[in-house]
Scaffold this motif. Structure first.
Motif, PDB file in Angstrom:
ATOM      1  N   ILE A   6      34.405  81.105  29.557  1.00  0.00           N
ATOM      2  CA  ILE A   6      35.534  81.601  30.344  1.00  0.00           C
ATOM      3  C   ILE A   6      35.783  80.608  31.472  1.00  0.00           C
ATOM      4  O   ILE A   6      34.874  80.289  32.225  1.00  0.00           O
ATOM      5  CB  ILE A   6      35.238  82.996  30.924  1.00  0.00           C
ATOM      6  CG1 ILE A   6      34.962  83.983  29.795  1.00  0.00           C
ATOM      7  CG2 ILE A   6      36.392  83.467  31.800  1.00  0.00           C
ATOM      8  CD1 ILE A   6      34.423  85.304  30.255  1.00  0.00           C
ATOM      9  N   GLY A   7      36.986  80.121  31.570  1.00  0.00           N
ATOM     10  CA  GLY A   7      37.327  79.131  32.580  1.00  0.00           C
ATOM     11  C   GLY A   7      37.844  77.887  31.882  1.00  0.00           C
ATOM     12  O   GLY A   7      37.924  77.814  30.662  1.00  0.00           O
ATOM     13  N   SER A   8      38.183  76.885  32.669  1.00  0.00           N
ATOM     14  CA  SER A   8      38.703  75.667  32.069  1.00  0.00           C
ATOM     15  C   SER A   8      38.387  74.478  32.963  1.00  0.00           C
ATOM     16  O   SER A   8      37.954  74.626  34.097  1.00  0.00           O
ATOM     17  CB  SER A   8      40.214  75.773  31.859  1.00  0.00           C
ATOM     18  OG  SER A   8      40.860  75.907  33.114  1.00  0.00           O
ATOM     19  N   ALA A   9      38.605  73.315  32.409  1.00  0.00           N
ATOM     20  CA  ALA A   9      38.445  72.061  33.147  1.00  0.00           C
ATOM     21  C   ALA A   9      39.569  71.140  32.718  1.00  0.00           C
ATOM     22  O   ALA A   9      40.174  71.324  31.662  1.00  0.00           O
ATOM     23  CB  ALA A   9      37.096  71.434  32.842  1.00  0.00           C
ATOM     24  N   THR A  10      39.851  70.153  33.516  1.00  0.00           N
ATOM     25  CA  THR A  10      40.896  69.212  33.162  1.00  0.00           C
ATOM     26  C   THR A  10      40.464  68.397  31.958  1.00  0.00           C
ATOM     27  O   THR A  10      39.277  68.120  31.768  1.00  0.00           O
ATOM     28  CB  THR A  10      41.207  68.269  34.339  1.00  0.00           C
ATOM     29  OG1 THR A  10      39.998  67.619  34.730  1.00  0.00           O
ATOM     30  CG2 THR A  10      41.784  69.037  35.506  1.00  0.00           C
ATOM     31  N   PHE A  11      41.419  68.016  31.134  1.00  0.00           N
ATOM     32  CA  PHE A  11      41.115  67.290  29.907  1.00  0.00           C
ATOM     33  C   PHE A  11      40.715  65.847  30.210  1.00  0.00           C
ATOM     34  O   PHE A  11      39.720  65.360  29.716  1.00  0.00           O
ATOM     35  CB  PHE A  11      42.315  67.355  28.955  1.00  0.00           C
ATOM     36  CG  PHE A  11      42.025  66.779  27.603  1.00  0.00           C
ATOM     37  CD1 PHE A  11      41.110  67.388  26.766  1.00  0.00           C
ATOM     38  CD2 PHE A  11      42.639  65.623  27.187  1.00  0.00           C
ATOM     39  CE1 PHE A  11      40.824  66.862  25.529  1.00  0.00           C
ATOM     40  CE2 PHE A  11      42.360  65.090  25.943  1.00  0.00           C
ATOM     41  CZ  PHE A  11      41.455  65.702  25.114  1.00  0.00           C
ATOM     42  N   ASP A  12      41.476  65.149  31.010  1.00  0.00           N
ATOM     43  CA  ASP A  12      41.162  63.792  31.482  1.00  0.00           C
ATOM     44  C   ASP A  12      40.664  62.838  30.407  1.00  0.00           C
ATOM     45  O   ASP A  12      39.733  62.070  30.613  1.00  0.00           O
ATOM     46  CB  ASP A  12      40.143  63.839  32.627  1.00  0.00           C
ATOM     47  CG  ASP A  12      40.727  64.440  33.892  1.00  0.00           C
ATOM     48  OD1 ASP A  12      41.956  64.428  34.037  1.00  0.00           O
ATOM     49  OD2 ASP A  12      39.950  64.925  34.720  1.00  0.00           O
ATOM     50  N   ARG A  92      28.108  84.872  27.517  1.00  0.00           N
ATOM     51  CA  ARG A  92      29.432  84.774  28.123  1.00  0.00           C
ATOM     52  C   ARG A  92      29.252  83.909  29.377  1.00  0.00           C
ATOM     53  O   ARG A  92      28.557  84.292  30.311  1.00  0.00           O
ATOM     54  CB  ARG A  92      29.993  86.133  28.493  1.00  0.00           C
ATOM     55  CG  ARG A  92      31.394  86.023  29.127  1.00  0.00           C
ATOM     56  CD  ARG A  92      32.029  87.368  29.398  1.00  0.00           C
ATOM     57  NE  ARG A  92      32.379  87.985  28.118  1.00  0.00           N
ATOM     58  CZ  ARG A  92      32.224  89.276  27.874  1.00  0.00           C
ATOM     59  NH1 ARG A  92      31.724  90.079  28.776  1.00  0.00           N
ATOM     60  NH2 ARG A  92      32.573  89.770  26.714  1.00  0.00           N
ATOM     61  N   ILE A  93      29.843  82.729  29.361  1.00  0.00           N
ATOM     62  CA  ILE A  93      29.625  81.734  30.391  1.00  0.00           C
ATOM     63  C   ILE A  93      30.913  81.538  31.173  1.00  0.00           C
ATOM     64  O   ILE A  93      31.941  81.196  30.592  1.00  0.00           O
ATOM     65  CB  ILE A  93      29.183  80.388  29.763  1.00  0.00           C
ATOM     66  CG1 ILE A  93      27.934  80.603  28.912  1.00  0.00           C
ATOM     67  CG2 ILE A  93      28.951  79.347  30.844  1.00  0.00           C
ATOM     68  CD1 ILE A  93      27.631  79.461  27.995  1.00  0.00           C
ATOM     69  N   GLU A  94      30.840  81.742  32.486  1.00  0.00           N
ATOM     70  CA  GLU A  94      31.982  81.487  33.362  1.00  0.00           C
ATOM     71  C   GLU A  94      31.763  80.136  34.021  1.00  0.00           C
ATOM     72  O   GLU A  94      30.693  79.864  34.561  1.00  0.00           O
ATOM     73  CB  GLU A  94      32.121  82.580  34.417  1.00  0.00           C
ATOM     74  CG  GLU A  94      32.533  83.904  33.845  1.00  0.00           C
ATOM     75  CD  GLU A  94      32.762  84.955  34.922  1.00  0.00           C
ATOM     76  OE1 GLU A  94      33.260  84.588  36.010  1.00  0.00           O
ATOM     77  OE2 GLU A  94      32.437  86.114  34.666  1.00  0.00           O
TER      78      GLU A  94
END
Length: 98
Positions: A6-12, A92-94
């Motif tokens: 759960i969550g996101s990061a920039t693709f870069d 479940r990882i945030e």
């Protein structure tokens, strides 16, 4: 073991998504990659163990350790261990961007 991120990061410019990178680290048994034997996690040690408070704490600890060690683009915020049955669980990882 099932893994939900759960969550996101920039693709870069990364080739794989962050959820796939996390899955790869967590399902890779430490010692199985000859040129990098420390890569991976210790979650394999919990295979076929009955889900107890001790196993939950170890799963959370192993998950935090592996993500902190091997994935620079995110920080692990929270890990929940959800029982699917006596010996199977879901993580479940945030995450938050680093």
């Amino acid at each position: 073991m099932d893994i939900e991120v759960i969550g996101s990061a920039t693709f870069d410019g990364y080739i794989i998504g962050i959820d796939e990178e996390i899955r790869r680290v967590l399902i890779t048994k430490k010692g199985t990659i000859p040129m990098n034997p420390e890569y991976g996690s210790d979650l394999y040690k919990l295979r076929d163990r009955t889900l107890s408070d001790e196993v939950r704490l170890k799963a959370i600890s192993y998950t935090f350790e592996a993500i902190d060690e091997w994935i620079d683009r995110v920080k692990c915020k929270k890990v929940d261990v959800i029982a699917l049955n006596d010996k199977n669980f879901k993580l479940r990882i945030e995450i938050d961007p680093a």
